[in-house]
Structures are given as C-alpha cells and as structure tokens.
Design a protein around this motif. Structure first.
Motif, mmCIF file in Angstrom:
data_model
loop_
_atom_site.group_PDB
_atom_site.id
_atom_site.type_symbol
_atom_site.label_atom_id
_atom_site.label_comp_id
_atom_site.label_asym_id
_atom_site.label_seq_id
_atom_site.Cartn_x
_atom_site.Cartn_y
_atom_site.Cartn_z
ATOM 1 N N ARG A 4 0.844 -1.197 0.000
ATOM 2 C CA ARG A 4 0.000 0.000 0.000
ATOM 3 C C ARG A 4 0.878 1.246 0.000
ATOM 4 N NH1 ARG A 4 -4.912 -0.079 -0.310
ATOM 5 N NH2 ARG A 4 -6.134 -1.901 0.099
ATOM 6 N N VAL A 5 0.411 2.279 -0.703
ATOM 7 C CA VAL A 5 1.136 3.541 -0.761
ATOM 8 C C VAL A 5 0.176 4.687 -0.457
ATOM 9 C CG1 VAL A 5 2.921 2.735 -2.342
ATOM 10 C CG2 VAL A 5 0.815 3.685 -3.265
ATOM 11 N N ALA A 6 0.753 5.828 -0.075
ATOM 12 C CA ALA A 6 -0.050 6.982 0.309
ATOM 13 C C ALA A 6 0.592 8.261 -0.217
ATOM 14 C CB ALA A 6 -0.172 7.038 1.830
ATOM 15 N N TRP A 7 -0.224 9.308 -0.342
ATOM 16 C CA TRP A 7 0.232 10.603 -0.836
ATOM 17 C C TRP A 7 0.634 11.484 0.331
ATOM 18 C CZ3 TRP A 7 2.041 12.831 -4.903
ATOM 19 C CH2 TRP A 7 2.026 14.211 -5.032
ATOM 20 N N ASP A 8 1.862 12.003 0.264
ATOM 21 C CA ASP A 8 2.386 12.953 1.243
ATOM 22 C C ASP A 8 2.226 14.338 0.627
ATOM 23 O OD1 ASP A 8 3.892 14.615 2.855
ATOM 24 O OD2 ASP A 8 5.707 13.401 2.774
ATOM 25 N N THR A 9 1.213 15.080 1.045
ATOM 26 C CA THR A 9 0.902 16.372 0.432
ATOM 27 C C THR A 9 2.039 17.388 0.552
ATOM 28 O OG1 THR A 9 -1.456 16.015 0.724
ATOM 29 C CG2 THR A 9 -0.758 18.279 0.386
ATOM 30 N N PRO A 10 2.622 17.624 1.739
ATOM 31 C CA PRO A 10 3.690 18.629 1.819
ATOM 32 C C PRO A 10 4.893 18.312 0.912
ATOM 33 C CG PRO A 10 2.910 18.093 4.015
ATOM 34 C CD PRO A 10 2.282 17.103 3.067
ATOM 35 N N ALA A 11 5.262 17.035 0.817
ATOM 36 C CA ALA A 11 6.412 16.639 -0.006
ATOM 37 C C ALA A 11 6.029 16.412 -1.468
ATOM 38 C CB ALA A 11 7.045 15.373 0.556
ATOM 39 N N LYS A 12 4.707 16.318 -1.739
ATOM 40 C CA LYS A 12 4.204 16.024 -3.086
ATOM 41 C C LYS A 12 4.834 14.745 -3.643
ATOM 42 C CE LYS A 12 3.017 20.783 -4.307
ATOM 43 N NZ LYS A 12 2.846 21.247 -2.987
ATOM 44 N N GLN A 13 4.781 13.672 -2.806
ATOM 45 C CA GLN A 13 5.364 12.383 -3.174
ATOM 46 C C GLN A 13 4.481 11.240 -2.691
ATOM 47 O OE1 GLN A 13 9.177 12.270 -1.252
ATOM 48 N NE2 GLN A 13 10.163 13.501 -2.830
ATOM 49 N N ILE A 14 4.591 10.112 -3.392
ATOM 50 C CA ILE A 14 3.977 8.869 -2.934
ATOM 51 C C ILE A 14 4.968 8.210 -1.983
ATOM 52 C CG2 ILE A 14 3.282 6.545 -3.645
ATOM 53 C CD1 ILE A 14 1.238 8.562 -4.481
ATOM 54 N N LYS A 15 4.475 7.784 -0.816
ATOM 55 C CA LYS A 15 5.338 7.163 0.194
ATOM 56 C C LYS A 15 4.595 6.019 0.865
ATOM 57 C CE LYS A 15 7.921 11.348 1.329
ATOM 58 N NZ LYS A 15 8.351 12.220 2.412
ATOM 59 N N SER A 16 5.271 5.348 1.783
ATOM 60 C CA SER A 16 4.616 4.332 2.607
ATOM 61 C C SER A 16 3.584 5.021 3.489
ATOM 62 C CB SER A 16 5.640 3.624 3.489
ATOM 63 O OG SER A 16 6.568 2.938 2.693
ATOM 64 N N PRO A 17 2.474 4.350 3.783
ATOM 65 C CA PRO A 17 1.441 4.961 4.618
ATOM 66 C C PRO A 17 1.982 5.413 5.976
ATOM 67 C CG PRO A 17 0.619 2.966 3.601
ATOM 68 C CD PRO A 17 2.090 3.020 3.327
ATOM 69 N N ALA A 18 1.498 6.559 6.427
ATOM 70 C CA ALA A 18 1.866 7.107 7.732
ATOM 71 C C ALA A 18 0.772 8.086 8.145
ATOM 72 C CB ALA A 18 3.214 7.810 7.661
ATOM 73 N N VAL A 19 0.797 8.500 9.380
ATOM 74 C CA VAL A 19 -0.188 9.454 9.889
ATOM 75 C C VAL A 19 -0.110 10.740 9.074
ATOM 76 C CG1 VAL A 19 -0.840 10.859 11.882
ATOM 77 C CG2 VAL A 19 -0.146 8.483 12.203
ATOM 78 N N GLY A 20 -1.255 11.223 8.616
ATOM 79 C CA GLY A 20 -1.327 12.459 7.852
ATOM 80 C C GLY A 20 -1.219 12.278 6.347
ATOM 81 N N PHE A 21 -0.955 11.053 5.882
ATOM 82 C CA PHE A 21 -0.863 10.782 4.448
ATOM 83 C C PHE A 21 -2.203 10.240 3.954
ATOM 84 C CE2 PHE A 21 3.999 9.757 4.414
ATOM 85 C CZ PHE A 21 4.263 11.028 4.894
ATOM 86 N N TYR A 22 -2.498 10.451 2.670
ATOM 87 C CA TYR A 22 -3.742 9.991 2.061
ATOM 88 C C TYR A 22 -3.510 8.676 1.322
ATOM 89 C CZ TYR A 22 -5.443 14.703 2.933
ATOM 90 O OH TYR A 22 -5.822 15.870 3.534
#
Length: 50
Positions: A4-22
């Motif tokens: 699973r991957v998530a969007w990190d809005t401040p960094a404008k990158q796809i990353k591993s899921p974490a709190v605050g990521f979509y």
C-alpha cells in the motif's frame, strides 16, 4: 510489489502509509532506496488523511 502507498501532500510524493498521508493505492513495481519512480495502481479516492 503489492505494498500500500499513500500521498504525502507537503512533499508532493507517494510514500509508505503514515499518519497524515492519504491512501491512494498499491505499488505494482518494486522500489527501493534511490528509486525515483514506480508504478502504482490507484484504487481509492481518499477524502481524509489517515
């Protein structure tokens, strides 16, 4: 692959899921340190960060 991957809005990158990521989908190619791009299957429309 299949991770699973998530969007990190401040960094404008796809990353591993974490709190605050979509959550946005699942990686369909392997990626590791130093890899700049990978393919992702988009499978959800996230309206709130996790």
């Amino acid at each position: 692959m299949g991770v699973r991957v998530a969007w990190d809005t401040p960094a404008k990158q796809i990353k591993s899921p974490a709190v605050g990521f979509y959550p946005v989908g699942i990686a369909i190619e392997a990626a590791g340190n130093g890899v700049a791009t990978t393919k992702v299957r988009l499978d959800e429309l996230a309206t709130a960060a996790v």
